[in-house]
Design a protein around this motif. Sequence first.
Motif: not given
Length: 355
Positions: A261-264, A266-272
């Motif tokens: 998911y992109q909160p910004l 140029n930033v994405s956070v992930s779960v894997r």
Amino acid sequence: MAVLATLVSYQALADGMAVGSDGMMVMRPDSHAPFGVMGDHMHKKGEWMLSYRYMFMDMEGNRIDDNNVSPQTIATTVPNRFFGRPGQPSTLRVVPTEMTMEMHMFGGMYAPSDFVTLMVMGMHVEKEMDHLTFMGGMGTNVLGGFTTESSGIGDTSVVGLFRTLDTPNHKVNVKFGGSIPTGSTEERDTILTPMGATPTPRMPYAMQLGSGTFDLLPGATYSGHRHDFGWGAQYAGTIRTGDDNGYSWGDKHELTGWASYQPLSNVSVSVRLAYQTMGNIDGMDPMIVAPVQTADPDNYGGERLDLLFGINIGSIPKLNGLRFAFEGGIPVMQDLNGPQMETDFVLTAGAQFAF
């Protein structure tokens, strides 16, 4: 505040690109998979990318299958397959208690066409393992402890990525290549035996720097995104060929899937989730003989499922080709051919620069 305003002003596009406030095209941060996934993306014709990855793994404690087992239990109940040879007790009187492994990985990618990307990766490996030595041939009295270390160049991989699907929201590539055995398999260090001697033998398989074999590296990756969400999956295999010093590591198969998911912009956070299964070692190095579990080829391989969380930072203003990334996690399931050390924590961090 000016930098933050610039970051937020980047508007995501459906094809994996974004347009900055200055009108320049930049890559979405989730156009790359979480940083622990390699060979996930391709480049356009003529593009290059250089990368550095730092990988860390911490292992502490031992398991047989999915059950924890104490050093005292191993030292008094687990048979030593070398029993009967000179100086070899009936059970495993040396027990590893903790191991750390660090890898500094340096990679390069180049795309001779829009449909093929070539990738090469080398590494420097550092390993450290702590042990307890139990006194004599029986009982639970500890004679002392010792640490073995090895460091140097690891194996080198050379692969090709081939584009098979490329739409605005979905991409698929397949991978084929190989691993070249540039890492040493003859590392030595000083140990403490149950009788108090301190020889310097060849260390067990886990402490060597390379596999010793030319390995095949097949794989396939799917990735997709829509609006601020991304997802993907990958299969990666390591198929051993031949043997070195009379043995080869077990084949390894890895399956992983992720969501981001992109909160910004140029930033994405992930779960894997990452699952791997590996066979035990086939054959044996005649120079590796010791009353320790890591000297037994049957005490390698098994299954593991990791849960990992990551962050990708890309499209930094004025440094469009530079990306930073981090991913760390813990196992949620381990079923090991043991006794074998369990994994407690894994980490991958580094940077990529495309031009």
